[in-house]
Design a protein around this motif. Structure first.
Motif, PDB file in Angstrom:
ATOM      1  N   ALA A 176       0.828  -1.206   0.000  1.00  0.00           N
ATOM      2  CA  ALA A 176       0.000   0.000   0.000  1.00  0.00           C
ATOM      3  C   ALA A 176       0.864   1.258   0.000  1.00  0.00           C
ATOM      4  O   ALA A 176       0.597   2.205  -0.751  1.00  0.00           O
ATOM      5  N   ASP A 192       2.321   2.104  -3.385  1.00  0.00           N
ATOM      6  CA  ASP A 192       1.363   2.676  -4.324  1.00  0.00           C
ATOM      7  C   ASP A 192       0.983   4.104  -3.940  1.00  0.00           C
ATOM      8  O   ASP A 192       0.877   4.974  -4.808  1.00  0.00           O
ATOM      9  N   ARG A 229      -6.991   3.093  -7.692  1.00  0.00           N
ATOM     10  CA  ARG A 229      -5.807   2.875  -6.840  1.00  0.00           C
ATOM     11  C   ARG A 229      -6.036   1.695  -5.894  1.00  0.00           C
ATOM     12  O   ARG A 229      -5.118   0.928  -5.618  1.00  0.00           O
ATOM     13  N   ILE A 282      -3.772  -1.751  -5.657  1.00  0.00           N
ATOM     14  CA  ILE A 282      -3.184  -2.275  -4.419  1.00  0.00           C
ATOM     15  C   ILE A 282      -3.637  -3.707  -4.175  1.00  0.00           C
ATOM     16  O   ILE A 282      -2.818  -4.594  -3.886  1.00  0.00           O
ATOM     17  N   GLU A 323      -1.963  -6.140  -6.467  1.00  0.00           N
ATOM     18  CA  GLU A 323      -0.584  -6.423  -6.075  1.00  0.00           C
ATOM     19  C   GLU A 323      -0.551  -7.364  -4.874  1.00  0.00           C
ATOM     20  O   GLU A 323       0.309  -8.252  -4.788  1.00  0.00           O
ATOM     21  N   ILE A 354      -4.814  -1.389   4.868  1.00  0.00           N
ATOM     22  CA  ILE A 354      -4.731  -0.391   3.799  1.00  0.00           C
ATOM     23  C   ILE A 354      -5.347   0.932   4.234  1.00  0.00           C
ATOM     24  O   ILE A 354      -4.791   2.007   3.951  1.00  0.00           O
TER      25      ILE A 354
END
Length: 464
Positions: free
Chosen positions: A120, A123, A138, A142, A145, A403
């Protein structure tokens, strides 16, 4: 004999079209017909819908013997696979559930929070400052990924890029509303027809081609990992390769592939959407946001953060409902529902039950902390219920908490429009209508070097 539940008299075609705005349509049916009503959608058996947790529990009690969930999801088989927890039933489903559960619970998750926070943070450092951007994009980046590194365990940069591109293409293609509204028979034909596969504009063509691209990478990764024989692997793929059932049997490549793709489909979009709604609500709720920031800055436990996540998932339910195909008649809310019908707890309605959640449209995380918390939790069904409660629920809750905390400590977010974003249907999920547009500014604490990590400790939820 008791009559069938009341419901819309519109043709199935018109009822299906109404689901372009499921929140409004379903609420109108509940107001007109009460807590139990029927629907008919194209490509599905007759449906009975319930809107209270008590009635949902009656449906879930059929899980052991008397209903099937996978049978309602046959349309997902072409890309999720026939071995998926999502599409399977009976003993094959139970075998996979027991093999997959240990990889997504308890101590298996202990090493994940730090890596999720790292992903996180990487990014967030790329976010534009002072310029409107879509938070949902976004959040998808995250969570994708996280999927690549925690679920697939891909380390090679080139392999990561190939898998990332193919997974995104599959997620977008399979999430098409046109695919969802396509009649089941037409969709089944199009997925197998050589003629239809030559028509690139069809949603089925895009989905099947994206699925084939994913399979090429995934099967290659499975073969590579089998050759490595890494007994210490901590990612889901590595653990599934080591898993054995009660007869000592391992999972085949196809079985592993199906569960990995299911985790992608079930976790990537839903978790990203839940996070998008979290920030959409927090940006428009300064008191809640301020209290949450204070909790993290003090380094206390994450009780309020967990309550915030639960309230987000209640108020902005991501998956609006999930049902069971009845193998036996079911007495439900004073009605006798025939075998062959689908019985559906509609989460978006259950979470708006004013008897359980007073002023249900209010964003109030304290519902899950005060004296009403027990009742609130009992009716909290974003991950379903019964025997088929979402196997990835604990990971999803952990991921959302980590996150959210990472974003709050690094940037300050404001909405471009103070009005709430509407709920919009994307396949079977409800996403922010404008993709949670925000403006980010650097958090004051990030304008000077940090001498210590200010993250709150992570306390994953207890195992199922």
């Amino acid at each position: 004999m008791p009559p069938l539940p009341p419901g819309s008299r519109q043709p199935a075609f018109l009822q299906t079209l109404q689901l372009r705005d499921p929140v409004r349509y379903l609420e109108s049916l509940r107001r007109r017909h009460g807590p139990v009503f029927r629907m008919k959608l194209l490509g599905f058996p007759p449906q009975v819908v319930v809107s209270t947790a008590e009635l949902a529990a009656e449906i879930y009690r059929t899980d052991g013997d008397g209903s099937r969930a996978g049978a309602l999801r046959a349309g997902y088989v072409p890309w999720l696979g026939k071995y998926s927890l999502f599409t399977n039933d009976g003993e094959p489903w139970w075998r996979h559930r027991k093999l997959l559960s240990p990889t997504l619970h308890g101590r298996s998750l202990a090493s994940y929070p730090d890596l999720i926070a790292e992903i996180a943070a990487e990014d967030i450092r790329t976010w534009p400052l002072g310029t409107p951007f879509a938070l949902q994009e976004r959040m998808q980046a995250i969570t994708l990924e996280v999927t690549l590194r925690l679920v697939f365990g891909v380390r090679d940069v080139n392999q990561q890029a190939r898998l990332r591109a193919s997974l995104l293409a599959l997620s977008r293609a399979s999430g098409s509303q046109a695919l969802f509204l396509m009649p089941a028979r037409l969709r089944a034909w199009a997925e197998k027809s050589p003629l239809a596969m030559r028509l690139p504009f069809l949603p089925t063509t895009r989905t099947m081609k994206a699925s084939a691209a994913v399979d090429k990478v995934v099967f290659g990764e499975i073969a590579r990992r089998r050759a490595e024989e890494d007994s210490e692997a901590t990612d889901v793929l590595g653990r599934l390769l080591q898993a054995r059932d009660e007869q000592g049997r391992s999972m085949s490549d196809m079985e592993i592939r199906d569960e990995l793709i299911t985790l992608l489909e079930a976790g990537l979009e839903t978790t990203a959407t839940g996070l998008s709604w979290a920030f959409e609500r927090l940006m428009r709720s300064p008191e809640v946001l301020g209290k949450l920031r204070e909790e993290c800055e003090r380094g206390e436990d994450d009780r309020y953060l967990e309550a915030v996540v639960k309230e987000v998932l209640r108020l902005r339910t991501v998956i609006y409902g999930s049902g069971r195909l009845l193998d036996k008649p079911l007495r439900l809310g004073g009605y006798d529902i025939p075998a062959g019908w689908a019985a559906i707890p509609m989460f978006s309605l259950i979470h708006q039950d004013s008897e359980v959640y007073p002023e249900p449209q209010e964003f109030r995380p304290e519902r899950f902390l005060d004296e009403s918390a027990k009742a609130a939790q009992k009716s909290f069904l974003p991950f379903g219920g019964g025997r088929r409660y979402c196997v990835g629920a604990q990971l999803a809750m952990m991921e959302m908490k980590v996150i959210i905390r990472e974003v709050l400590q690094r940037v300050e977010l404001t909405p471009t429009d103070p009005a709430p974003e509407t709920q919009r249907m994307w396949h079977a999920t409800l996403i922010p209508g404008n993709h949670a547009v925000a403006v980010a500014r650097q958090h004051p604490a990030q304008r000077r070097p940090l001498t210590e990590d200010p993250r709150c400790p992570v306390h994953p939820a207890a195992s199922e």
